[in-house]
Motif scaffolding. Structure first.
Motif, short mmCIF file in Angstrom:
data_model
loop_
_atom_site.label_atom_id
_atom_site.label_comp_id
_atom_site.label_asym_id
_atom_site.label_seq_id
_atom_site.Cartn_x
_atom_site.Cartn_y
_atom_site.Cartn_z
N ASP A 109 0.85 -1.19 0.00
CA ASP A 109 0.00 0.00 0.00
C ASP A 109 0.88 1.24 0.00
N ARG A 110 0.41 2.26 -0.77
CA ARG A 110 1.19 3.48 -0.89
C ARG A 110 0.25 4.67 -0.80
N SER A 111 0.84 5.82 -0.54
CA SER A 111 0.10 7.09 -0.53
C SER A 111 0.94 8.12 -1.25
N THR A 112 0.27 9.02 -1.94
CA THR A 112 0.98 10.05 -2.69
C THR A 112 0.17 11.34 -2.62
N VAL A 156 -1.37 14.78 -4.68
CA VAL A 156 -1.89 15.18 -5.98
C VAL A 156 -0.81 15.93 -6.74
N GLY A 157 -0.59 15.51 -7.98
CA GLY A 157 0.39 16.17 -8.84
C GLY A 157 1.79 15.57 -8.78
N TYR A 158 2.01 14.62 -7.89
CA TYR A 158 3.34 14.00 -7.76
C TYR A 158 3.27 12.56 -8.28
N SER A 159 4.08 12.24 -9.30
CA SER A 159 4.07 10.91 -9.90
C SER A 159 4.53 9.87 -8.90
N THR A 160 4.03 8.66 -9.07
CA THR A 160 4.39 7.56 -8.17
C THR A 160 4.48 6.28 -8.98
N LYS A 161 5.10 5.23 -8.34
CA LYS A 161 5.29 3.94 -8.99
C LYS A 161 4.86 2.83 -8.05
N LEU A 162 4.28 1.76 -8.67
CA LEU A 162 3.94 0.54 -7.94
C LEU A 162 4.85 -0.57 -8.48
N LEU A 163 5.55 -1.29 -7.57
CA LEU A 163 6.57 -2.27 -7.96
C LEU A 163 6.24 -3.63 -7.39
N CYS A 164 6.59 -4.71 -8.17
CA CYS A 164 6.52 -6.10 -7.72
C CYS A 164 7.41 -6.92 -8.62
N SER A 165 7.74 -8.18 -8.21
CA SER A 165 8.58 -9.07 -9.01
C SER A 165 7.92 -10.42 -9.09
N VAL A 166 8.11 -11.10 -10.25
CA VAL A 166 7.45 -12.37 -10.50
C VAL A 166 8.41 -13.27 -11.26
N ARG A 167 8.23 -14.58 -11.09
CA ARG A 167 8.99 -15.55 -11.85
C ARG A 167 8.05 -16.64 -12.32
N GLY A 168 8.48 -17.34 -13.38
CA GLY A 168 7.68 -18.41 -13.95
C GLY A 168 8.22 -18.81 -15.29
N CYS A 169 7.93 -20.04 -15.72
CA CYS A 169 8.38 -20.57 -17.01
C CYS A 169 7.23 -21.42 -17.59
N LEU A 220 -3.89 2.55 -3.23
CA LEU A 220 -3.18 3.81 -3.45
C LEU A 220 -4.07 4.94 -2.96
N GLU A 221 -3.53 5.79 -2.11
CA GLU A 221 -4.25 6.94 -1.56
C GLU A 221 -3.60 8.20 -2.11
N VAL A 222 -4.43 9.07 -2.72
CA VAL A 222 -3.93 10.32 -3.28
C VAL A 222 -4.45 11.45 -2.39
N LYS A 223 -3.55 12.17 -1.79
CA LYS A 223 -3.91 13.21 -0.84
C LYS A 223 -3.81 14.57 -1.51
N LYS A 224 -4.63 15.52 -0.96
CA LYS A 224 -4.56 16.89 -1.43
C LYS A 224 -3.38 17.60 -0.78
N PRO A 225 -2.76 18.50 -1.48
CA PRO A 225 -1.63 19.22 -0.86
C PRO A 225 -2.11 20.22 0.18
N VAL A 226 -1.31 20.53 1.15
CA VAL A 226 -1.63 21.48 2.22
C VAL A 226 -1.05 22.83 1.83
N TYR A 227 -1.90 23.90 1.77
CA TYR A 227 -1.45 25.22 1.36
C TYR A 227 -1.42 26.14 2.58
N ALA A 228 -0.74 27.25 2.43
CA ALA A 228 -0.73 28.28 3.48
C ALA A 228 -2.05 29.03 3.45
N ASP A 229 -2.29 29.87 4.49
CA ASP A 229 -3.56 30.60 4.61
C ASP A 229 -3.75 31.57 3.46
#
Length: 584
Positions: free
Chosen positions: A485-488, A490-503, A566-575
């Motif tokens: 699980d990840r959080s990011t 708004v406006g900032y790119s993010t990546k989801l990663l995993c690895s797998v094997r098989g034949c 994935l949780e996308v949060k709003k940015p915190v601005y000044a007053d």
């Protein structure tokens, strides 16, 4: 009858009383010879009085007259000689002897008075006394047999005579000046225990005379003495004598006369540092050693080799005022040895020893043989060379040669042991070996070669390879790293990663909220799968991009999923920024 004994009882003890005093009188008489004569004259009357008293028993008065006969047994004490030490005793001891004699006389009166009443009453003791008076010689003999005079004390044996010591050792001149000579020596080898050593006497005389005089008025204990107040230019003969209660020892004399003269500078050899250890040269090389020295007046230089004078055919010496040069044009092994340089000024000298070693190449090992051959290995043994080149053997070089080519190759170099095992030989080949000895000069010119040859026998090997079994690498897909699980923001790119094997290689599919994402339809998403690493890149996500994402891997053997939120949060601005947004 009672009236007669009364006066006799008083007279009887008075006559023997002087005998007691006279018997002890000789003790003090030794201190004063003038008193010796009177006691000798007094001793005579008592001896004649004994027969007079012996006649009294014939008239019936024997019991009364027998009392004075008791002092007769004490007569042997009178001639007892005094001890030998009495002649040297002081006058006080003589006076004490007189008092002891008076006390002994008083003690003798008591038995005399006791004997008189017994004689009056006719007791058996009176009869015995009468018999003693009738036979005074027998009574005196009995008394002499009972009381023997004391024997003189036995004197200790005289001490052994004291002996002188042996002569002092190693008398040498240590230093000298215009008016003095300093000598030193060593203690005597033999010093008797009962005599010890009182000191030494240093005696001198001029050369050509025998008028020996002591240089020291008082015996010296030190083994070093300075002979002072001498005349410059005199030649002195010096000797040292050890003295003890046994007398004088044999003199120890300096062989050569000593010239009383100031030494300008003592001789000194200034040996270079590289010559203080073994000096090594090869055969045929030139030797040119320059050794400085000092001393005044001009020293006398001499050279020795192994204690003998130098051979002028082999070595030359050139001496100047400051140094001496040892020159050998072509060194030979016979030139090896210990060279000694001596610098002498008058009686002083200094020496320096130089060890020269001439070396050359060693000879070959004395013998070599092949001990064993097995497999691809050969065991060799050899012995040390007969000629080591006048220096130690530092190692050996072992070489081999194949019979087919005949070329020699080094196997071992600088090898220190006398045996070796040669390995990694080629099967079917025949080998010959040789060995060189090595010292500081290098390898020997000749070598020792094995007489026999070592053949590595070729063996027939039936090789049966193991059948190859191909391994089945097919495998159903399996995630080795799952999504988290990840959080990011708004406006900032993010990546989801995993690895797998098989034949065979599995097919990767990404889903959002159970809907398949297509990379071509929506450029916001970028899906990458390389080397089993699966990546989902979400570019500048908005609030609506949050949710549940799943990665699915699928091949012919199966499929597997892994998911995350994935949780996308709003940015915190000044007053201030908030107010602007509200206005807008």
């Amino acid at each position: 009858m009672p009236a007669k004994p009364a006066p006799i009882k008083k007279a009887a003890p008075k006559e023997p009383a002087p005998k007691k005093e006279e018997a002890h009188a000789p003790a003090p008489a030794e201190a004063d010879p003038a008193e010796v004569a009177p006691p000798a004259e007094v001793e005579a009357p008592p001896a004649e009085a004994a027969p007079v008293e012996a006649a009294a028993p014939a008239e019936g008065e024997a019991p009364v007259e027998a009392a004075p006969a008791e002092p007769a047994p004490e007569e042997p004490k009178a001639p007892t000689p005094p001890p030998a030490d009495a002649a040297t005793a002081p006058a006080e001891l003589a006076a004490e002897g007189k008092e002891a004699a008076v006390l002994a006389a008083a003690d003798a009166e008591a038995p005399a008075e006791a004997a008189a009443p017994a004689a009056e009453e006719g007791t058996p003791a009176a009869d015995a006394a009468a018999e003693g008076a009738a036979h005074p010689d027998a009574a005196a003999a009995d008394a002499a047999s009972i009381e023997e005079p004391p024997k003189a004390p036995t004197l200790p044996p005289p001490p052994p005579p004291k002996e002188p010591t042996s002569e002092p050792l190693e008398v040498t001149v240590e230093d000298k000046s215009d008016t003095s000579v300093t000598i030193t020596w060593s203690p005597p080898k033999t010093i008797p225990d009962n005599s010890g050593l009182d000191g030494y006497t240093v005696e001198i005389t001029k050369e050509g005379t025998e008028d020996w005089k002591a240089a020291n008025e008082v015996l010296t204990i030190s083994c070093r003495y300075v002979i002072k107040n001498q005349t410059t230019g005199d030649r002195l003969l010096i000797r040292v004598v050890a003295v003890n209660p046994g007398g004088r020892s044999p003199p120890a004399t300096i062989t050569d006369p000593v010239l009383v003269k100031e030494v300008g500078a003592r001789p000194k050899v200034r040996l270079p540092r590289f010559l203080r250890q073994r000096y090594v040269k090869k055969v045929g090389e030139k030797i040119n050693l320059v050794i400085p020295f000092s001393g005044k007046p001009k020293p006398v230089i001499s050279w020795l080799k192994d204690g003998e004078p130098l051979d002028p055919k082999r070595a030359n010496v050139r001496t100047s005022d400051r140094d001496s040069i040892l020159f050998i044009r072509q060194a030979e092994r016979a030139d090896s040895g210990s060279y000694e340089m001596c610098v002498k000024v008058d009686d002083f000298e200094d020496k320096a020893a130089i060890i020269i070693q001439i070396i050359e190449l060693p000879g070959p090992p004395a013998s070599i043989k092949i001990v064993d051959v097995w497999g691809f290995n050969v065991a060799l043994e050899w012995t040390v060379p007969k000629d080591n080149g006048n220096t130690e053997i530092t190692g050996y070089t072992v070489q081999k040669a194949d019979k087919k080519t005949g070329d020699w190759f080094n196997i071992l170099e600088h090898y220190a042991r006398l045996n070796a095992t040669i390995s990694d030989l080629i099967m079917g080949n025949t080998y010959t070996f040789r060995i060189f000895a090595e010292n500081k000069c290098g390898l020997s010119e000749e070598c020792a070669v094995t007489k026999g040859e070592a053949t590595i026998v070729k063996e027939v090997i039936d090789y049966k390879p193991t059948p190859f079994v191909e391994r089945d690498f097919t495998e159903a897909p399996k995630f080795t790293t799952v999504l988290n699980d990840r959080s990011t923001t708004v406006g900032y790119s993010t990546k989801l990663l995993c690895s797998v094997r098989g034949c065979p290689k599995p097919k990767i599919v990404w889903m959002k909220n159970k809907m398949i994402l297509n990379n071509m339809d929506n450029p916001k998403y970028r899906m990458i799968s390389t080397g089993g690493i699966c990546t989902l890149e979400i570019r500048k996500p908005g609030p609506y991009d949050g949710g549940e994402y799943v990665c699915r891997a699928e091949n012919t053997l199966g499929k597997v999923d892994t998911g995350c939120k994935l949780e996308v949060k709003k940015p915190v601005y000044a007053d201030a920024d908030k107010d602007k947004e509200e206005e807008e």
